[in-house]
Motif scaffolding. Structure first.
Motif, short mmCIF file in Angstrom:
data_model
loop_
_atom_site.label_atom_id
_atom_site.label_comp_id
_atom_site.label_asym_id
_atom_site.label_seq_id
_atom_site.Cartn_x
_atom_site.Cartn_y
_atom_site.Cartn_z
N GLN A 157 3.76 5.26 -28.06
CA GLN A 157 3.09 4.16 -27.38
C GLN A 157 2.24 4.61 -26.20
O GLN A 157 1.13 4.16 -26.01
CB GLN A 157 4.15 3.15 -26.91
CG GLN A 157 3.56 1.90 -26.27
CD GLN A 157 4.57 0.76 -26.25
OE1 GLN A 157 4.95 0.25 -27.30
NE2 GLN A 157 5.01 0.40 -25.08
N GLU A 158 2.81 5.54 -25.39
CA GLU A 158 2.13 5.92 -24.15
C GLU A 158 1.29 7.18 -24.28
O GLU A 158 0.44 7.45 -23.44
CB GLU A 158 3.16 6.13 -23.03
CG GLU A 158 4.13 4.99 -22.82
CD GLU A 158 3.45 3.71 -22.38
OE1 GLU A 158 2.39 3.79 -21.74
OE2 GLU A 158 3.97 2.62 -22.71
N THR A 161 10.31 9.75 -18.16
CA THR A 161 9.26 9.68 -19.18
C THR A 161 8.02 10.46 -18.73
O THR A 161 7.29 10.99 -19.55
CB THR A 161 8.87 8.21 -19.45
OG1 THR A 161 8.50 7.61 -18.21
CG2 THR A 161 10.03 7.43 -20.03
N ASP A 171 14.05 6.52 -29.28
CA ASP A 171 13.61 5.96 -28.01
C ASP A 171 12.46 6.78 -27.42
O ASP A 171 11.41 6.24 -27.05
CB ASP A 171 14.81 5.95 -27.05
CG ASP A 171 14.54 5.21 -25.75
OD1 ASP A 171 13.78 4.23 -25.80
OD2 ASP A 171 15.09 5.61 -24.73
N MET A 213 8.44 5.87 -27.19
CA MET A 213 7.77 5.89 -25.89
C MET A 213 6.51 6.76 -25.96
O MET A 213 5.44 6.36 -25.48
CB MET A 213 8.77 6.43 -24.84
CG MET A 213 8.29 6.44 -23.41
SD MET A 213 7.31 7.89 -22.97
CE MET A 213 8.56 9.19 -23.05
#
Lengths: 337, 351, 321
Positions: A288-289, A253, A281, A285
């Motif tokens: 969100q990040e 990530t 997915d 991610m």
């Protein structure tokens, strides 16, 4: 450095790892082919010829043909792995996990955790994946998201012969169960591959192309689709950064986020149906990040929510292609908040 | 790089390169002044024959398009005729050879002199020196044991072992004596060869060398050997160059590919212990003072890997060249200057 | 049978009985997490089979596995700690009753998919065959699981690959709340063996001597010839499928009959005393020791430490990245 096909690279790796470690054995349907027949006892080497010649070199004690009994031989591989062997199981089509799901996702994936670390399960499950040769709905799926769902499994989707050899070497030497997905349409791809063995670590994405305008994250053959699209986009002045995660579990990530921080735009290309897949997915991610990095909404280029059709024209329509990727990239680049 | 993007270049710099993919080296051979890429001739992914035109750079972006057109046309025309004369023989392939039961790899171009490479690199590290020097001499670039295409097995990794393998290789390819150029670890091996077999060494050029009686950065060596992932390796490779921006994706990938091979890490660790750290307590005088052949040292002023010896500590037989704005890789960072220095020594010292 | 083996067998059966009877009481008070499936009444099955196993042989248990584990030599205290989800449990609290596992005594834990142990046993046997160490693998399989495809596949594979596996079917009368006689086509599990070219034997599971004699022959053959076999053990369980099962599917007086006429401990005791193989006093000593052990560990477990919260993340992977 010799030029090798994806198929040869895998065959070479299996030979070298079996020579290196007597604990490595192969299990699968027709991985020799011809067992119990009057004719050639090394008839097939797997339905796609990947394990050709191995039974001749290593014998039937290490290259085990099986009855059509995925549940039994997959379970046997788990038992063997917990007892000192390092099986490499050929599941043939990744779709066939449906008949040994318990063995893969309940046993292999969980034994180490469930048993408090008493036994590792060092096994590799090879399976072909992806559409493109009219094998229709039950032989063409890309199931990396399904496997990636399970803690305990590691999931590898190599994109080229060089990558395949290094990642399969790592898989076989790894102490955990590894799902190794070979894209059907890549078997004949050629590339320089060293004769020597080498490992490519899991969880480290490969950056295939650097560019400042858009990050494209793609998995398996979709990396090549993205690369083709990006060459055309470069002529239009759009520079894409292409990231191949190599392993969907573990997932790098950090590299994805760092790239999106630079480009501010993200397109994900995944040859799976659109729900609960790799693209969603990664999208979740980054949303969100890395929300603050984004200059435009994330776009996902995936197959539609249909089973995979047989008719070649429909199958082509089903799969993401450079035109679809290019359209998505131009959409995010042209986005006006 | 898009047209208009900043690049370091002199006016109308010709970018001569084997493959566009190795963009890192493009930057490396460019001159010092900043310039603007005004025309990209090759598309990314294209393969360009050595000497082919990749792009055109100028000091100002406003340069007239037609003057660039004229330049490109003239160059391409000239290049075509040169290439036709020379044929396509220039892209020679490296050769694998069994020496003393061990595989070693070398690349031969032209006719006359030899080079030896440094640790962690391979014969491709001479890509801007070997072809240029091969216009005048026979030039062999070789992979030391445990490097590049050579075998990844070592006994002790000592300088004696590495040097002996070089001599066996030279015997195998029928070279009795030669001028030697060594970079980094290759320099240490060259010093060893010169001490052991001085009659076969016509001259010595050491570049950012280990084994010259000065310490090599232990943190660099340990970091380089231990790093197996891009993120770990990148900051380490940046220490190699005066301009850390020269380190890009391709360079990191190439180094990772070399480092991943089974046995490499163990071999390099042996070499570091037996050939680098074990010889750094010596002085330049002790190491170089007793050598009788012509000897020069080339060092980047910004070298952060191999400690640059004090000029005044050098024995009298050594000529030292310190290059400004250059790090541990002078043969890449200042290829033209290095090539000229080698040529001067070779032509002056022997013939 | 040697006297020491008889004493060991009795101690194991008595330990299982007391362990499980106390578990029945504890579960009713709400102190036991999750589900437990009690082995009371079937003690002679696992203990009889294990009396014929060597140290490097592997037993694969089921969800009704407390007795399987104890029969194979798993430490009762750490087994109990695991069932209570305590840090000192065999699996650090990650397995619980249904999956408890102890590689130090070659006991492989149970499977929620119930029949999977049959397939895993093939791999254990394959590894043993590869090492040529003469070890056998013995999966215990409930008669309900016997109808799963994976079990039939495993029987076929064991025969085709010529593996030293003895498939032991524990036919305890009920697959959860469904009668075995109804669910098993043909009625005889041992009879299925012939179809896979292996010997099949059925014996009464309440008779330790019948079980151990049958097991001896089949295990010995598997060990010497590297060929599989089937052993069916018939003995109804005394409790429900899981604790809390009202067992309304049972016939009237069934459990009373089982406890009075088919209790393996009574049958074993009567026989060894009648034959003068053991004395009442010798058995009484074991009874007392087991009573103390069970009382002690049940007292200790309630005070035992829970796993540290950091344990949540441990052991997901053997080689973390």
């Amino acid at each position: 450095m010799p030029l090798k096909t994806f198929r040869q690279a895998i065959n070479d790796t299996l030979v070298q790892e079996m020579q290196r470690d007597v604990r490595v054995i192969l299990i699968g349907e027709d991985i020799a082919g011809g067992t119990g027949c009057e004719g050639d006892g090394d008839a097939w080497g797997g339905p796609l010829g990947v394990t050709k010649g191995l039974i001749s070199e290593f014998g039937p004690d290490r290259v085990l043909d099986t009855p059509i009994s995925e549940a039994a031989f997959m379970g046997a591989a788990v038992g063997a792995a917990m007892n000192g062997l390092r099986p490499v199981v050929d599941l043939m089509f990744n779709d066939f996990v449906s008949v040994c799901f318990d063995q893969v996702c309940n046993q292999a994936a969980k034994c180490h955790y469930m048993y408090g670390g008493q036994n590792s399960v060092p096994m590799t499950i090879r399976a072909n994946t992806g559409a493109g040769i009219s094998t229709a709905a039950q032989h063409s799926q890309s199931l990396h998201p399904v496997f990636s769902f399970f803690p305990g499994l590691k999931v590898v989707v190599p994109t080229s012969p060089y990558e395949a050899k290094g990642l399969l070497t790592t898989a076989i030497r790894d102490d955990d169960p590894v799902i190794f997905l070979e894209t059907k349409l890549l078997y004949d791809m050629e590339e320089d591959v060293p004769d020597e063995s080498y490992e490519i670590p899991f969880g480290e994405a490969n950056i295939l192309r650097e560019g400042g305008d858009v990050t494209i994250v793609a998995v398996g053959r979709m990396v090549h689709v993205a690369t083709e699209a990006s060459a055309a986009l470069a002529r239009k002045g759009i520079e894409c950064e292409i990231i191949d995660p190599r392993t969907t579990s573990p997932l790098d990530t950090e590299t994805i986020l760092e790239s999106v921080e630079e480009t501010g735009r993200l397109v994900i290309v995944d040859e799976t149906t659109p729900r609960c897949n790799f693209a969603t997915d990664v999208s979740a991610m980054v949303a969100q990040e890395g929300f603050a990095f984004l200059k435009a909404p994330i776009r996902m280029v995936t197959a539609p929510h249909t089973p995979i059709p047989f008719a070649p024209n429909l199958e082509q329509l089903y799969m993401p292609d450079p035109a679809k990727v290019s359209a998505a990239v131009q959409q995010v680049v042209g986005y006006q908040g | 790089m898009l047209p208009g993007s900043k690049a370091r270049a002199s006016r109308f710099l010709l970018v001569r390169i084997v493959e566009v993919e190795t963009e890192k080296i493009v930057n490396a051979v460019e001159a010092d002044t900043a310039g603007i890429l005004v025309r990209r001739v090759a598309e990314e992914g294209d393969t360009i024959v050595v000497g082919g035109l990749l792009g055109v750079m100028a000091e100002r972006a406003e340069i007239a398009d037609d003057s660039v057109d004229v330049f490109v046309a003239e160059y391409q025309e000239h290049f075509k005729s040169v290439a036709a004369e020379e044929g396509t023989e220039r892209s020679a392939e490296p050769v694998d050879i069994e020496v003393g039961g061990r595989k070693m790899r070398y690349l031969e171009l032209g006719s006359g002199e030899k080079t030896i490479d440094g640790m962690g690199g391979d014969l491709n590290g001479w890509m801007f020196n070997q072809p240029a020097l091969a216009e005048h001499y026979r030039v062999l670039a070789l992979d030391l044991l445990a490097h590049g295409g050579s075998v990844k097995e070592l006994e002790t990794g000592s300088l004696e072992e590495l040097a002996a393998a070089v001599l066996v290789l030279l015997d195998a390819v029928g070279v009795d004596e030669a001028h030697f150029v060594g970079h980094s670890l290759g320099g240490a091996v060259t010093v060893q060869l010169a001490a052991e077999a001085g009659d076969r060494v016509n001259s010595v050029t050491l570049i950012g060398s280990a084994g010259a009686g000065t310490p090599v950065s232990r943190s660099y060596i340990d970091g380089f050997i231990g790093a197996n992932r891009r993120k770990d390796l990148k900051p380490i490779l940046k220490q190699l160059f005066a301009d850390p921006e020269l380190v890009n994706r391709d360079m990191i990938n190439d180094v990772l590919k070399a480092k991943r091979l089974d046995g490499v890490e163990v071999c390099w660790r042996k070499i570091a212990d037996a050939s680098i750290f074990s010889v750094e307590d010596l002085t330049p005088e002790a190491v170089l003072g007793k050598l009788s052949m012509p000897l020069q040292i080339i060092w980047g002023k910004e070298d952060r890997v191999a400690t640059r010896p004090e000029e005044r500590s050098m024995p009298e037989n050594v000529v030292m060249h310190v290059l400004d704005d250059v790090g541990h890789m002078p043969q890449l960072e200042a290829a033209g200057v290095v090539n000229d220095l080698i040529k001067t020594l070779v032509d002056g010292g022997n013939s | 049978m040697e006297k020491s083996k008889l004493l060991t067998a009795y101690r194991k059966m008595r330990t299982i009985r007391d362990f499980e009877e106390r578990m029945h009481v504890e579960f009713a008070t709400g102190g036991v997490p999750g589900f437990v499936h009690l082995y009371v009444g079937q003690e002679a099955c696992a203990v009889g089979v294990c009396s014929q196993l060597e140290g490097n042989d592997t037993l694969l248990g089921t969800h009704r596995g407390h007795g399987h584990a104890l029969a194979k030599g798993v430490d009762a205290r750490r087994l109990l700690f695991e069932i209570f989800g305590r840090a000192e449990g065999l699996c650090g609290g990650n397995a619980g009753s249904c999956h408890v596992h102890d590689s130090s005594v070659r006991y492989i834990g149970a499977n929620s998919g119930v029949g999977s142990g049959a397939a895993i046993a093939c791999g254990v046997a394959l590894a043993a065959k590869t090492r040529s160490d003469g070890a056998v693998a013995v999966p215990l399989i409930g008669e309900g699981a016997a109808n799963q495809g994976v079990v039939l596949e495993a029987m076929n594979l064991a025969s085709v690959w010529k593996l030293p596996v003895v498939f032991v079917f524990e036919n305890n009368g009920y697959a959860e709340a469904t009668g075995s006689d109804w669910a098993i086509a043909g009625g005889e599990l041992w009879g299925r063996a012939a179809a896979f070219d292996m010997p099949g034997v059925a014996v009464e599971g309440h008779d330790f001597f019948a079980v151990s004699e049958a097991a001896a022959e089949l295990i010995d053959r598997a060990r010497k010839e590297s060929r599989p076999a089937v052993l069916e053990l018939r003995q109804k369980r005394f409790y429900g499928h899981f604790e809390g099962d009202a067992q309304t599917y049972r016939g009237d007086g069934e459990v009373d009959y089982l406890r009075s006429e088919r209790d393996c401990l009574t049958i074993f005791t009567d026989r060894v005393i009648a034959e003068d193989w053991l004395t009442k006093e010798e058995l009484a000593v074991i009874d007392e020791e087991v009573t103390t052990l069970i009382a002690d560990i049940y007292e200790e477990v309630k005070e035992a430490a829970l796993p540290a919260e950091s344990r949540l993340f441990d052991n997901v992977y053997a080689s973390p990245y």
